[in-house]
Motif scaffolding. Sequence first.
Motif, mmCIF file in Angstrom:
data_model
loop_
_atom_site.group_PDB
_atom_site.id
_atom_site.type_symbol
_atom_site.label_atom_id
_atom_site.label_comp_id
_atom_site.label_asym_id
_atom_site.label_seq_id
_atom_site.Cartn_x
_atom_site.Cartn_y
_atom_site.Cartn_z
ATOM 1 N N GLY A 98 0.799 -1.222 0.000
ATOM 2 C CA GLY A 98 0.000 0.000 0.000
ATOM 3 C C GLY A 98 0.831 1.272 0.000
ATOM 4 N N LYS A 99 0.168 2.352 0.360
ATOM 5 C CA LYS A 99 0.805 3.667 0.350
ATOM 6 C C LYS A 99 1.899 3.764 1.407
ATOM 7 N N VAL A 100 2.835 4.648 1.154
ATOM 8 C CA VAL A 100 3.858 4.941 2.154
ATOM 9 C C VAL A 100 3.222 5.773 3.256
ATOM 10 N N SER A 101 3.367 5.323 4.503
ATOM 11 C CA SER A 101 2.804 6.041 5.650
ATOM 12 C C SER A 101 3.833 7.007 6.215
ATOM 13 N N LEU A 102 3.417 8.251 6.365
ATOM 14 C CA LEU A 102 4.261 9.306 6.899
ATOM 15 C C LEU A 102 3.489 10.058 7.980
ATOM 16 N N THR A 103 4.189 10.565 8.952
ATOM 17 C CA THR A 103 3.575 11.443 9.944
ATOM 18 C C THR A 103 4.228 12.807 9.833
ATOM 19 N N ALA A 104 3.378 13.844 9.683
ATOM 20 C CA ALA A 104 3.893 15.210 9.582
ATOM 21 C C ALA A 104 4.459 15.642 10.925
ATOM 22 N N LEU A 105 5.607 16.280 10.901
ATOM 23 C CA LEU A 105 6.274 16.666 12.140
ATOM 24 C C LEU A 105 5.876 18.060 12.613
ATOM 25 N N ARG A 106 5.922 19.017 11.710
ATOM 26 C CA ARG A 106 5.606 20.389 12.117
ATOM 27 C C ARG A 106 4.805 21.105 11.036
ATOM 28 N N SER A 107 3.855 20.403 10.445
ATOM 29 C CA SER A 107 3.017 21.013 9.424
ATOM 30 C C SER A 107 1.629 20.401 9.510
ATOM 31 N N THR A 108 0.720 20.966 8.755
ATOM 32 C CA THR A 108 -0.650 20.436 8.708
ATOM 33 C C THR A 108 -0.945 19.824 7.346
ATOM 34 N N ARG A 109 0.104 19.500 6.605
ATOM 35 C CA ARG A 109 -0.094 18.944 5.278
ATOM 36 C C ARG A 109 -0.758 17.585 5.363
ATOM 37 N N THR A 110 -1.705 17.338 4.472
ATOM 38 C CA THR A 110 -2.330 16.020 4.343
ATOM 39 C C THR A 110 -2.167 15.554 2.911
ATOM 40 N N SER A 111 -2.541 14.316 2.627
ATOM 41 C CA SER A 111 -2.390 13.763 1.282
ATOM 42 C C SER A 111 -3.758 13.596 0.636
ATOM 43 N N TYR A 112 -3.761 13.607 -0.683
ATOM 44 C CA TYR A 112 -4.992 13.394 -1.424
ATOM 45 C C TYR A 112 -5.306 11.901 -1.492
ATOM 46 N N PRO A 113 -6.591 11.537 -1.682
ATOM 47 C CA PRO A 113 -6.948 10.110 -1.702
ATOM 48 C C PRO A 113 -6.186 9.289 -2.732
ATOM 49 N N ASP A 114 -5.837 9.890 -3.879
ATOM 50 C CA ASP A 114 -5.152 9.135 -4.927
ATOM 51 C C ASP A 114 -3.631 9.285 -4.866
ATOM 52 N N ASP A 115 -3.129 9.894 -3.782
ATOM 53 C CA ASP A 115 -1.688 10.065 -3.625
ATOM 54 C C ASP A 115 -1.055 8.712 -3.299
ATOM 55 N N TRP A 116 0.239 8.542 -3.631
ATOM 56 C CA TRP A 116 0.959 7.314 -3.289
ATOM 57 C C TRP A 116 1.542 7.384 -1.891
ATOM 58 N N ARG A 117 1.343 8.531 -1.239
ATOM 59 C CA ARG A 117 1.773 8.727 0.135
ATOM 60 C C ARG A 117 0.548 8.971 1.013
ATOM 61 N N ARG A 118 0.658 8.551 2.258
ATOM 62 C CA ARG A 118 -0.399 8.804 3.240
ATOM 63 C C ARG A 118 0.223 9.623 4.364
ATOM 64 N N VAL A 119 -0.182 10.871 4.457
ATOM 65 C CA VAL A 119 0.398 11.765 5.457
ATOM 66 C C VAL A 119 -0.590 11.927 6.606
ATOM 67 N N LEU A 120 -0.146 11.555 7.807
ATOM 68 C CA LEU A 120 -0.998 11.587 8.986
ATOM 69 C C LEU A 120 -0.570 12.717 9.919
#
Length: 345
Positions: A98-120
Amino acid sequence: MRRTPADVWLALPQPFLASEALAAGRTYDQLRAACHRGDLTKLAPALYAVHREWADLTPAEAHRALCRAAVSSLDQVALSHLSAAVFLGLPHPAGRLGKVSLTALRSTRTSYPDDWRRVLQADMPESHLTSHDGMQVTEGSRTVVDCFRQLRLRHALAIADAAAGRGLTTPVALQAMRQFQAGWPGVLSAERGIPLVDGLRESWLESASVAVAHELGYPLPASQVWIHAPDGELVGRVDVLWFEWGVVGEADGMAKYLGAYDDDPSPTAAGQRVLLERNRERRLEGLGFAVARWGAADLRGGGDGLARHVQEARRRARPEQIRCLWRQDLKDPLQEWVWPPPTRA
């Protein structure tokens, strides 16, 4: 247009970002032309790989490679959850990850549903991070509890057992991390999974089997128990042992017989290992145990196959008649079999 030599693309990380190609002197026209010829595969917007190189990767290798690209593509993120486990070399589910799971450290960025990354988005103290191969990754306890919260129990327990076995976490650290994540989605799954963790288990199949057995309502078995005859002679070490039932459980992955842990993978050597296992089983049953064997396929469908093998062994077992000595660590003194067994911690 003049064809770009293949070595030019191989000199880039695999996979590579369009920005990395441009920084190396390539152009968008060259990227499009290489994709049209089949030299490159476009994995996602602005993400490419040399086709023949990418096609040869296993799912875990591909995911690990995507992890590098994901961290390079965004600012202030760390690998987390299953992606952190894969990057740290811990067990993982079979097949695509599945998608690469990432956690944002000092931002509020999120990922789009069709992105290959999942930003939490989640609190991430510095103490929850470690550096691995030059990238920020959640440390062992954070990775384990995150996986307990989001994966099936069998997969999360395999990750947790391996992390404990490698010294990446401890029961105390896991409990502390669970308390830190109080109120987070899925934390009750982590609360149920943490007491099952045992760093003595040696494979995904062993850990997954214990998870499935737990879901079936079975008591927690002891792992990697050394069984000795009454005179002290070693009979063997068993994968799991239900003291309450006198049942030995053997999680039989193919590696046990095909030589993944042996210098000789030949058919003759595999046959010899089968005979040794058969003789070992006979000796265990001669002491009074009943041996249940299962493979990965027996964990499907809620563990019906596992349940069938264990219940059949329970019918044959005579725990009150067992005569043996045992220990879980070769440094410990041998203990005499006692039935009914004392309550284990």
